[in-house]
Scaffold this active site. Structure first.
Site, PDB file in Angstrom:
ATOM      1  N   LYS A 162     -21.230  13.144 -62.558  1.00  0.00           N
ATOM      2  CA  LYS A 162     -21.216  12.863 -64.002  1.00  0.00           C
ATOM      3  C   LYS A 162     -19.840  12.424 -64.490  1.00  0.00           C
ATOM      4  O   LYS A 162     -19.718  11.453 -65.219  1.00  0.00           O
ATOM      5  CB  LYS A 162     -21.601  14.111 -64.807  1.00  0.00           C
ATOM      6  CG  LYS A 162     -23.069  14.416 -64.865  1.00  0.00           C
ATOM      7  CD  LYS A 162     -23.358  15.472 -65.907  1.00  0.00           C
ATOM      8  CE  LYS A 162     -22.401  16.640 -65.918  1.00  0.00           C
ATOM      9  NZ  LYS A 162     -22.564  17.699 -64.970  1.00  0.00           N
TER      10      LYS A 162
ATOM     11  N   ARG B 165     -26.386  22.474 -72.223  1.00  0.00           N
ATOM     12  CA  ARG B 165     -26.564  23.115 -70.923  1.00  0.00           C
ATOM     13  C   ARG B 165     -27.656  24.164 -70.929  1.00  0.00           C
ATOM     14  O   ARG B 165     -27.923  24.777 -69.904  1.00  0.00           O
ATOM     15  CB  ARG B 165     -25.261  23.795 -70.540  1.00  0.00           C
ATOM     16  CG  ARG B 165     -24.512  23.105 -69.431  1.00  0.00           C
ATOM     17  CD  ARG B 165     -23.278  23.917 -69.182  1.00  0.00           C
ATOM     18  NE  ARG B 165     -22.705  23.660 -67.892  1.00  0.00           N
ATOM     19  CZ  ARG B 165     -21.842  22.680 -67.631  1.00  0.00           C
ATOM     20  NH1 ARG B 165     -21.471  21.856 -68.584  1.00  0.00           N
ATOM     21  NH2 ARG B 165     -21.352  22.550 -66.419  1.00  0.00           N
TER      22      ARG B 165
ATOM     23  N   ARG C  52     -14.601  18.373 -52.861  1.00  0.00           N
ATOM     24  CA  ARG C  52     -13.738  18.349 -54.031  1.00  0.00           C
ATOM     25  C   ARG C  52     -12.851  19.592 -54.086  1.00  0.00           C
ATOM     26  O   ARG C  52     -11.690  19.522 -54.484  1.00  0.00           O
ATOM     27  CB  ARG C  52     -14.589  18.263 -55.299  1.00  0.00           C
ATOM     28  CG  ARG C  52     -13.777  17.978 -56.510  1.00  0.00           C
ATOM     29  CD  ARG C  52     -14.651  17.699 -57.698  1.00  0.00           C
ATOM     30  NE  ARG C  52     -15.163  18.929 -58.266  1.00  0.00           N
ATOM     31  CZ  ARG C  52     -16.066  18.958 -59.250  1.00  0.00           C
ATOM     32  NH1 ARG C  52     -16.564  17.853 -59.729  1.00  0.00           N
ATOM     33  NH2 ARG C  52     -16.458  20.106 -59.743  1.00  0.00           N
TER      34      ARG C  52
ATOM     35  N   ARG D 261      -9.949  23.146 -58.149  1.00  0.00           N
ATOM     36  CA  ARG D 261     -10.445  23.681 -59.415  1.00  0.00           C
ATOM     37  C   ARG D 261     -10.850  25.128 -59.200  1.00  0.00           C
ATOM     38  O   ARG D 261     -11.488  25.436 -58.190  1.00  0.00           O
ATOM     39  CB  ARG D 261     -11.679  22.873 -59.850  1.00  0.00           C
ATOM     40  CG  ARG D 261     -11.510  22.199 -61.182  1.00  0.00           C
ATOM     41  CD  ARG D 261     -12.669  21.271 -61.448  1.00  0.00           C
ATOM     42  NE  ARG D 261     -13.875  21.974 -61.883  1.00  0.00           N
ATOM     43  CZ  ARG D 261     -14.932  21.354 -62.402  1.00  0.00           C
ATOM     44  NH1 ARG D 261     -14.921  20.036 -62.537  1.00  0.00           N
ATOM     45  NH2 ARG D 261     -15.984  22.041 -62.769  1.00  0.00           N
TER      46      ARG D 261
ATOM     47  N   ARG E  68     -22.614  28.273 -60.207  1.00  0.00           N
ATOM     48  CA  ARG E  68     -22.832  27.101 -61.068  1.00  0.00           C
ATOM     49  C   ARG E  68     -24.161  26.435 -60.749  1.00  0.00           C
ATOM     50  O   ARG E  68     -24.864  25.987 -61.649  1.00  0.00           O
ATOM     51  CB  ARG E  68     -21.680  26.111 -60.919  1.00  0.00           C
ATOM     52  CG  ARG E  68     -20.454  26.541 -61.738  1.00  0.00           C
ATOM     53  CD  ARG E  68     -19.182  25.939 -61.206  1.00  0.00           C
ATOM     54  NE  ARG E  68     -19.176  24.489 -61.257  1.00  0.00           N
ATOM     55  CZ  ARG E  68     -18.480  23.713 -60.415  1.00  0.00           C
ATOM     56  NH1 ARG E  68     -17.754  24.267 -59.458  1.00  0.00           N
ATOM     57  NH2 ARG E  68     -18.527  22.416 -60.532  1.00  0.00           N
TER      58      ARG E  68
HETATM   59  P1  ADP Z   1     -19.746  21.099 -63.627  1.00  0.00           P
HETATM   60  O1  ADP Z   1     -20.846  20.294 -64.237  1.00  0.00           O
HETATM   61  O2  ADP Z   1     -19.144  20.454 -62.421  1.00  0.00           O
HETATM   62  O3  ADP Z   1     -20.090  22.525 -63.363  1.00  0.00           O
HETATM   63  P2  ADP Z   1     -18.132  21.012 -66.144  1.00  0.00           P
HETATM   64  O4  ADP Z   1     -16.770  20.415 -66.115  1.00  0.00           O
HETATM   65  O5  ADP Z   1     -19.181  20.298 -66.919  1.00  0.00           O
HETATM   66  O6  ADP Z   1     -18.502  21.163 -64.601  1.00  0.00           O
HETATM   67  O7  ADP Z   1     -18.054  22.518 -66.685  1.00  0.00           O
HETATM   68  C1  ADP Z   1     -17.198  23.474 -66.119  1.00  0.00           C
HETATM   69  C2  ADP Z   1     -17.444  24.849 -66.747  1.00  0.00           C
HETATM   70  O8  ADP Z   1     -17.147  24.790 -68.149  1.00  0.00           O
HETATM   71  C3  ADP Z   1     -18.871  25.392 -66.680  1.00  0.00           C
HETATM   72  O9  ADP Z   1     -19.155  26.025 -65.471  1.00  0.00           O
HETATM   73  C4  ADP Z   1     -18.872  26.363 -67.866  1.00  0.00           C
HETATM   74  O10 ADP Z   1     -18.216  27.569 -67.544  1.00  0.00           O
HETATM   75  C5  ADP Z   1     -18.030  25.631 -68.891  1.00  0.00           C
HETATM   76  N1  ADP Z   1     -18.853  24.781 -69.804  1.00  0.00           N
HETATM   77  C6  ADP Z   1     -18.758  23.432 -69.942  1.00  0.00           C
HETATM   78  N2  ADP Z   1     -19.662  22.982 -70.831  1.00  0.00           N
HETATM   79  C7  ADP Z   1     -20.336  24.072 -71.266  1.00  0.00           C
HETATM   80  C8  ADP Z   1     -21.417  24.275 -72.164  1.00  0.00           C
HETATM   81  N3  ADP Z   1     -21.996  23.249 -72.804  1.00  0.00           N
HETATM   82  N4  ADP Z   1     -21.862  25.540 -72.365  1.00  0.00           N
HETATM   83  C9  ADP Z   1     -21.310  26.575 -71.734  1.00  0.00           C
HETATM   84  N5  ADP Z   1     -20.315  26.465 -70.862  1.00  0.00           N
HETATM   85  C10 ADP Z   1     -19.827  25.227 -70.611  1.00  0.00           C
END
Ligand code: ADP
Length: 186
Positions: free
Chosen positions: A13, A88, A127, A133, A144
């Site tokens: 993404k 999410r 990654r 990260r 996740r």
């Molecule tokens: P990925 O899709 O690779 O898990 P993101 O960068 O989208 O990574 O998100 C990283 C973290 O940020 C998530 O695991 C969560 O803890 C937090 N996060 C991001 N967006 C949201 C959201 N919309 N609601 C709740 N937590 C979020």
């Protein structure tokens, strides 16, 4: 153009959103990026979310909505945006619908990047080795993916039920996937 980009962790993404942003000329709004910046800067929000994120769990819906509302109220998104990382779960779907309604900015589409789980795990492991990260540790990655399956998969169904969902095969080179995404949005 206002679009939501959906896909599991490791689906590409972030990479694709950065390219789409250039192609469409609208900002990339990544909630994960925003949170990582807050953590790096040590803001009060960052201190609040640091541990939750490192475990691979979701930040509270209330905090996320505040963050999103502030971001989508800024003038640079008046011509559109690529939203990545939100919604999410189903509560966030409702919150987003209400917010966009209030702003008078309806969504044009939700696009799902589809990648098989085995490949997600492989990509995330790669990654982790490169970027370090904090949520790319094996335990956090597992969490996740579990959170995605249980809470975010219904978001896909939500957009499908509204006939807004466009599915894109996320397996291929970065360029191939970009082409497919653009074709799906035309
Ligand atoms: P990925 O899709 O690779 O898990 P993101 O960068 O989208 O990574 O998100 C990283 C973290 O940020 C998530 O695991 C969560 O803890 C937090 N996060 C991001 N967006 C949201 C959201 N919309 N609601 C709740 N937590 C979020």
């Amino acid at each position: 153009m206002r679009i939501v980009l959906l896909g599991a962790p490791g689906s590409g993404k972030g990479t694709q959103a950065a390219r789409l942003k250039e192609a469409l000329g609208v900002p990339h709004v990544s909630t994960g990026e925003m949170l990582r910046q807050a953590v790096a800067a040590g803001t009060p929000l960052g201190r609040q979310v640091k541990d939750v994120m490192a475990r691979g769990e979701l930040v509270s819906d209330a905090l996320m909505l505040d963050l999103l509302e502030e971001r989508l109220s800024r003038p640079d998104v008046s011509n559109g945006f690529i939203l990545d990382g939100y919604p999410r779960n189903l509560v966030q779907c409702q919150a987003l619908a209400a917010l966009l309604e209030r702003l008078g900015q309806p969504l044009d589409a939700a696009v799902l990047l589809e990648v098989p789980v085995a490949m997600l795990i492989e990509r995330l492991a790669g990654r982790a080795a490169q970027e370090g990260r904090s949520d790319d540790s094996p335990e956090a990655v597992k969490q996740r993916l579990r959170v995605y399956e249980s809470q975010t998969a219904p978001v896909v169904e939500y957009f499908a039920a509204q006939s807004r969902l466009r599915r894109v095969d996320g397996v291929g080179t970065v360029e191939e996937v970009s082409e497919r995404l653009l074709a799906a949005l035309r």
